[in-house]
Scaffold this active site. Structure first.
Site, PDB file in Angstrom:
ATOM      1  N   SER A  21       0.827  -1.205   0.000  1.00 38.44           N
ATOM      2  CA  SER A  21       0.000   0.000   0.000  1.00 38.44           C
ATOM      3  C   SER A  21       0.864   1.261   0.000  1.00 38.44           C
ATOM      4  O   SER A  21       1.869   1.340   0.699  1.00 38.44           O
ATOM      5  CB  SER A  21      -0.899   0.004   1.241  1.00 38.44           C
ATOM      6  OG  SER A  21      -1.653   1.179   1.298  1.00 38.44           O
ATOM      7  N   LEU A  73      -1.002  10.002   4.021  1.00 39.25           N
ATOM      8  CA  LEU A  73      -2.256   9.307   3.718  1.00 39.25           C
ATOM      9  C   LEU A  73      -3.164  10.076   2.762  1.00 39.25           C
ATOM     10  O   LEU A  73      -4.384  10.108   2.929  1.00 39.25           O
ATOM     11  CB  LEU A  73      -3.028   8.988   5.016  1.00 39.25           C
ATOM     12  CG  LEU A  73      -2.322   8.071   6.014  1.00 39.25           C
ATOM     13  CD1 LEU A  73      -3.137   7.952   7.295  1.00 39.25           C
ATOM     14  CD2 LEU A  73      -2.102   6.694   5.404  1.00 39.25           C
ATOM     15  N   CYS A 131       1.104   4.071  10.997  1.00 38.04           N
ATOM     16  CA  CYS A 131       1.619   5.068  10.065  1.00 38.04           C
ATOM     17  C   CYS A 131       2.493   6.091  10.780  1.00 38.04           C
ATOM     18  O   CYS A 131       2.012   6.830  11.645  1.00 38.04           O
ATOM     19  CB  CYS A 131       0.478   5.784   9.361  1.00 38.04           C
ATOM     20  SG  CYS A 131       1.046   6.852   8.039  1.00 38.04           S
ATOM     21  N   SER A 267       8.982  -0.063  -1.880  1.00 34.93           N
ATOM     22  CA  SER A 267       9.805   0.957  -2.551  1.00 34.93           C
ATOM     23  C   SER A 267      10.394   0.496  -3.873  1.00 34.93           C
ATOM     24  O   SER A 267      10.667   1.320  -4.751  1.00 34.93           O
ATOM     25  CB  SER A 267      10.941   1.396  -1.622  1.00 34.93           C
ATOM     26  OG  SER A 267      10.425   2.058  -0.499  1.00 34.93           O
TER      27      SER A 267
END
Length: 303
Positions: A21, A73, A131, A267
């Protein structure tokens, strides 16, 4: 012939590779490069109740063997994701999705989970309690066993799909948090999320990121992710999606030997849009070199 298939809480995947994600959007940007249906699944962009513009810029800082991000986000909100993004994705991707959900309150997690679990194309709900790049965000839920367990309990109560909790590495003891989530009914776990880091602009004498700190990802964190997956697998009996610095097919095999049932690629997709495809294509040859006939036989084999 080798068998790449794996099973996550009853969801059968052709192979264990899942773009992570935040690194794959809703798939549209990658569709021109290859047929997305070669992927095991896709964990689409983290979704919140309300639309979010995200953090101010700069949001990205390069690092040795990695990258810092503080995107914050950014997403169109759960209703637009369900009504617009997922129908678009359904036209090009025909397999069950991993729905990544973030929240700023217990109520928000529950609200988004309840809506997302009604979506037919969603196979797994991935709850991001970790997060590191949003102030006063999910991090507070992911750094305390009691809070992580509380989120797990409440989202499990409303979800019709398997619930996986995505854990933070920015803790003293990730195993205690994993066990707390398992005790409250988590169907699985995802680890690790990014590490908390920062870089400075020497001329301006202040952090490069407008947010100050951000999430550090990339190959530099792979040994840390591997260690945490290994430790957690030894302590719980639920499946794990391993994530963190995975760049190659050999990294995938290491992650699975440490205890991961599926492996998320993050990544690497930002560096090379073909990364996930190339890893899937390289897996059979690497398995044959090592005498592995089925990926299922190596999950957690490391002593």
């Amino acid at each position: 012939m080798v068998d790449l298939s794996v099973n996550l809480s009853g969801v059968e995947l052709d192979n264990p590779i899942i773009p992570a994600s935040g690194t794959f959007g809703f798939g549209q940007e990658y569709a021109p490069f290859y047929d997305l249906n070669i992927l095991g699944s896709i964990s689409f962009k983290g979704t919140t109740k309300e639309p979010r513009f995200g953090n101010p810029t700069p949001r990205i800082a390069e690092c040795t063997e990695g990258i810092l991000n503080a995107v914050g986000l950014q997403n169109p909100g759960v209703h637009k994701v369900i009504e617009e993004e997922l129908p678009r994705l359904a036209k090009i991707f025909k397999k069950p999705l991993v729905a990544n959900i973030s929240g700023f309150s217990l109520e928000e997690y529950v609200y988004c989970t309840e809506l997302m679990s009604e979506v037919e194309q969603v196979g797994i709900i991935e709850i991001n309690v970790s997060c590191p790049n949003v102030k006063h965000g999910g991090m507070s839920f992911g750094t305390c066993p009691d809070q992580a367990a509380l989120v797990t309990k409440h989202v499990k109560a409303v979800s019709k799909k398997p619930v996986y909790i995505k854990l933070s590495p920015n803790v003293t003891d990730i195993v205690s948090i994993a066990k707390a989530c398992e005790a409250e009914g988590a169907d699985g776990l995802c680890l690790i999320n990014t590490l908390l880091g920062m870089r400075f602009d020497l001329k301006k004498r202040r952090p490069i990121l407008a947010n100050g700190t951000g999430g550090f990802s990339g190959p530099a964190i792979f040994p840390i992710a591997l260690r945490m997956v290994y430790q957690t697998h030894k302590a719980v009996s639920i499946p794990i999606m391993g994530c963190g610095g995975v760049m190659t097919a050999r990294d995938v095999l290491e992650m699975m030997m440490a205890g991961a049932t599926a492996v998320q690629v993050g990544s690497a997709n930002l560096i090379n849009p073909y990364a996930s495809k190339e890893i899937i294509e390289a897996l059979p040859a690497e398995m044959e070199k090592l005498g592995i006939s089925s990926l299922r036989e190596i999950i957690g084999v490391a002593e």
